[in-house]
Design a protein around this motif. Structure first.
Motif, PDB file in Angstrom:
ATOM      1  N   THR A 158       0.841  -1.191   0.000  1.00  0.00           N
ATOM      2  CA  THR A 158       0.000   0.000   0.000  1.00  0.00           C
ATOM      3  C   THR A 158       0.879   1.245   0.000  1.00  0.00           C
ATOM      4  OG1 THR A 158      -0.077   0.284   2.399  1.00  0.00           O
ATOM      5  CG2 THR A 158      -1.583  -1.336   1.442  1.00  0.00           C
ATOM      6  N   MET A 159       0.261   2.409   0.127  1.00  0.00           N
ATOM      7  CA  MET A 159       1.043   3.641   0.238  1.00  0.00           C
ATOM      8  C   MET A 159       1.973   3.587   1.453  1.00  0.00           C
ATOM      9  SD  MET A 159       0.463   5.541  -2.373  1.00  0.00           S
ATOM     10  CE  MET A 159       1.049   7.181  -1.973  1.00  0.00           C
ATOM     11  N   ARG A 160       1.563   2.916   2.494  1.00  0.00           N
ATOM     12  CA  ARG A 160       2.396   2.817   3.692  1.00  0.00           C
ATOM     13  C   ARG A 160       3.770   2.247   3.376  1.00  0.00           C
ATOM     14  NH1 ARG A 160       0.187  -1.308   7.949  1.00  0.00           N
ATOM     15  NH2 ARG A 160       0.957  -2.726   6.342  1.00  0.00           N
ATOM     16  N   GLU A 161       3.815   1.224   2.523  1.00  0.00           N
ATOM     17  CA  GLU A 161       5.094   0.597   2.193  1.00  0.00           C
ATOM     18  C   GLU A 161       5.859   1.326   1.102  1.00  0.00           C
ATOM     19  OE1 GLU A 161       2.574  -1.828   4.315  1.00  0.00           O
ATOM     20  OE2 GLU A 161       2.140  -1.449   2.194  1.00  0.00           O
ATOM     21  N   ASN A 162       5.218   2.212   0.384  1.00  0.00           N
ATOM     22  CA  ASN A 162       5.837   2.793  -0.806  1.00  0.00           C
ATOM     23  C   ASN A 162       6.147   4.275  -0.701  1.00  0.00           C
ATOM     24  OD1 ASN A 162       5.961   0.623  -3.049  1.00  0.00           O
ATOM     25  ND2 ASN A 162       3.985   0.299  -2.065  1.00  0.00           N
ATOM     26  N   VAL A 163       5.925   4.866   0.459  1.00  0.00           N
ATOM     27  CA  VAL A 163       6.309   6.256   0.702  1.00  0.00           C
ATOM     28  C   VAL A 163       7.583   6.260   1.533  1.00  0.00           C
ATOM     29  CG1 VAL A 163       5.668   8.426   1.804  1.00  0.00           C
ATOM     30  CG2 VAL A 163       3.950   7.101   0.580  1.00  0.00           C
ATOM     31  N   LEU A 164       8.625   6.898   1.013  1.00  0.00           N
ATOM     32  CA  LEU A 164       9.903   6.971   1.718  1.00  0.00           C
ATOM     33  C   LEU A 164      10.000   8.203   2.604  1.00  0.00           C
ATOM     34  CD1 LEU A 164      12.309   5.942  -1.194  1.00  0.00           C
ATOM     35  CD2 LEU A 164      11.622   4.533   0.761  1.00  0.00           C
ATOM     36  N   SER A 165       9.442   9.316   2.143  1.00  0.00           N
ATOM     37  CA  SER A 165       9.591  10.570   2.876  1.00  0.00           C
ATOM     38  C   SER A 165       8.516  11.547   2.426  1.00  0.00           C
ATOM     39  CB  SER A 165      10.977  11.165   2.630  1.00  0.00           C
ATOM     40  OG  SER A 165      11.123  12.414   3.271  1.00  0.00           O
ATOM     41  N   LEU A 166       8.216  12.505   3.292  1.00  0.00           N
ATOM     42  CA  LEU A 166       7.200  13.515   2.999  1.00  0.00           C
ATOM     43  C   LEU A 166       7.713  14.906   3.367  1.00  0.00           C
ATOM     44  CD1 LEU A 166       4.138  11.748   4.667  1.00  0.00           C
ATOM     45  CD2 LEU A 166       4.589  11.870   2.210  1.00  0.00           C
ATOM     46  N   THR A 167       7.264  15.893   2.601  1.00  0.00           N
ATOM     47  CA  THR A 167       7.338  17.281   3.043  1.00  0.00           C
ATOM     48  C   THR A 167       5.954  17.652   3.527  1.00  0.00           C
ATOM     49  OG1 THR A 167       9.063  17.825   1.447  1.00  0.00           O
ATOM     50  CG2 THR A 167       7.830  19.673   2.383  1.00  0.00           C
ATOM     51  N   VAL A 168       5.870  18.160   4.753  1.00  0.00           N
ATOM     52  CA  VAL A 168       4.587  18.433   5.386  1.00  0.00           C
ATOM     53  C   VAL A 168       4.580  19.846   5.954  1.00  0.00           C
ATOM     54  CG1 VAL A 168       2.944  17.715   7.176  1.00  0.00           C
ATOM     55  CG2 VAL A 168       4.331  15.996   6.008  1.00  0.00           C
ATOM     56  N   VAL A 169       3.490  20.563   5.720  1.00  0.00           N
ATOM     57  CA  VAL A 169       3.258  21.840   6.386  1.00  0.00           C
ATOM     58  C   VAL A 169       2.429  21.566   7.638  1.00  0.00           C
ATOM     59  CG1 VAL A 169       2.187  24.117   6.235  1.00  0.00           C
ATOM     60  CG2 VAL A 169       3.369  23.158   4.245  1.00  0.00           C
ATOM     61  N   LEU A 170       2.996  21.896   8.793  1.00  0.00           N
ATOM     62  CA  LEU A 170       2.328  21.648  10.064  1.00  0.00           C
ATOM     63  C   LEU A 170       1.229  22.685  10.310  1.00  0.00           C
ATOM     64  CD1 LEU A 170       5.409  20.774  12.296  1.00  0.00           C
ATOM     65  CD2 LEU A 170       3.837  19.203  11.145  1.00  0.00           C
TER      66      LEU A 170
END
Length: 459
Positions: A158-170
């Motif tokens: 799923t996306m859980r296994e295939n996302v390595l990193s994120l840029t997130v605005v808190l």
């Protein structure tokens, strides 16, 4: 809706000009997803083009305590996009840059508004693809936020296994990076997984680093039908238990087959049906095909139809990909109500048969389908959104489906997410862990401005 503070309106107009709007038609578009949930319109919409612009919007909204609802492609199914407390719908659909690709490392970084079809079109000439396929042409950011999976999850995860990193605005407007490009790390909390599936309640995902895969050397698709649900599900369970590495294994009941025949002009046999796809070297695929064909035969399946060319494969998969709209099209002015649960594979047959019994004699058009390789199945209803009695009757069936799934160790939603539609079952599924979720929510979003009214009962 509630009125936006005039100071905020002025600030957004000054910062975004025509990319900030309160146009009624645009608000209507941004106040609902694809499903039956009643629209709740935002007070304004901002079309952002960069991480910094997202941060600017969130910062301004935090100053005025105005809710922010992230919006991607608008394909969600559990009310994620409704502005239940008004506020600003933050549309990321203009953020469509593919920022980086590494063919050597099999990864890429994209802005959150890139859709899965856009990404795969861009990757095709490089011999790569991104396998997560929820059916709809969803945005990558939306797929992260709902922890999407879909037809290829049985092999690629799923996306859980295939996302390595994120840029997130808190929620306070700060920008963070949750990780790097390494395939594993033991450094600190796993913040990437915290935001995967958070449905925009903890922050706004603006950039995503993804795993990629080489396009398979050989691909074969197959369709076969069965006289009964039990025989079809038994075959699917046997495939999983024998460890045959199918790329896709989808179940469609005969009601869905009738709907897609009418909707897509097909002539598939009106029986409960499994669709398969196999990826790999020619020899390995031939071996997998032979094993599955023998299991199908042992369980009474028939009419095995194979396809190797892209055109033939697309024809076989057309039924599955048009399923939602095929069911909804059976009634004029209907809306789709699509519910999903996921159970241990050993419990799948019992749960699907239980759902089949619930639907017997039910007057609302409905069909069962699912990603049976990982125990995830759906029911799609074509509901009259103006009929309270009908909506209540469908809700009662939905409730029984979820309770059955939870009773055997399953989950109330395998991939659609909680949104507003599954909030009622979160405590039943997670118990006191819901209190910890609320603590995390309050720690990151003390003002409660990030997609309020989603996931947590009091958020």
């Amino acid at each position: 809706m509630t009125a936006l503070p005039q100071e905020l309106v002025g600030q957004l107009k000054a910062r975004f000009a025509e990319r900030f709007t309160t146009n009624a038609a645009v608000l209507e578009q941004h106040g609902r997803g694809e499903s039956h949930h009643v629209a709740a319109l935002p007070d304004g919409v901002v079309f952002a083009g960069s991480t910094q612009e997202v941060a600017d919007v969130v910062t301004l909204c935090a100053q005025h305590r105005v809710p922010v609802i992230p919006y991607g492609a608008g394909t969600s199914l559990e009310g994620h996009l409704t502005a239940v407390k008004g506020g600003i719908s933050l549309d990321l659909s203009h953020m469509t840059e593919i920022l980086r690709i590494s063919q050597e490392d099999l990864d890429c970084t994209v802005q959150a508004g890139v859709t899965r079809e856009q990404l795969n079109t861009w990757l095709r000439d490089k011999g790569l693809f991104f396998p997560i396929d929820p059916g709809a042409n969803a945005s990558i950011g939306g797929m992260v936020s709902t922890r999407a999976s879909g037809t290829n999850a049985v092999r690629y995860g799923t996306m859980r296994e295939n996302v390595l990193s994120l840029t997130v605005v808190l929620p306070n407007g700060e920008i963070i990076q949750t990780g790097g490009r390494a395939r594993k790390s033991s450094a600190g909390y796993d913040l990437t997984r915290l935001f995967v599936g958070a449905e925009g309640t903890l922050g706004v995902v603006t950039e995503v680093t993804l795993r990629l895969y080489g396009i398979p050397e050989h691909t074969v698709a197959a369709l076969c039908s069965f006289p009964s649900v039990q025989q079809a599900i038994d075959t699917a369970i046997a495939v999983v238990q024998l460890g045959i590495p199918v790329a896709r294994m989808e179940f469609m009941d005969r009601g869905l087959i009738a709907a897609v025949n009418a909707y897509s002009g097909l002539s598939l046999k009106l029986e409960d049906t499994l669709a398969f796809e196999f990826h790999g070297p020619v020899g390995a695929v031939k071996e997998q095909v032979a094993l599955v064909a023998s299991l199908v035969q042992e369980n009474g399946g028939n009419d095995f139809e194979w396809a190797t060319s892209p055109e033939e494969r697309n024809r076989l998969w057309k039924a599955r990909h048009s399923a939602f709209y095929a069911v909804v099209s059976q009634r004029p002015n209907a809306r789709g109500w699509s519910s999903d649960v996921c159970v241990p594979v050993s419990e799948l047959a019992g749960c699907v048969l239980h759902t089949r019994e619930l639907l017997k004699g039910f007057p609302v058009p409905a069909a069962i389908l699912g990603h049976v390789g990982d125990g995830n199945y759906h029911v799609v209803f074509a509901v009259d959104p103006s009929s309270e009695n009908e909506l209540a009757a469908v809700a009662a069936i939905n409730k029984k489906m979820v309770e059955k799934a939870l009773s055997v160790g399953g989950t109330s939603t395998g991939e659609h997410g909680v949104g507003t539609g599954k909030i009622a079952y979160l405590r039943q599924e997670h118990g006191k862990a819901v209190d910890l979720m609320a603590v995390i929510k309050h720690a990151l979003d003390p003002l409660g401005i990030m997609n309020p009214g989603k996931i947590l009962p009091t958020a």
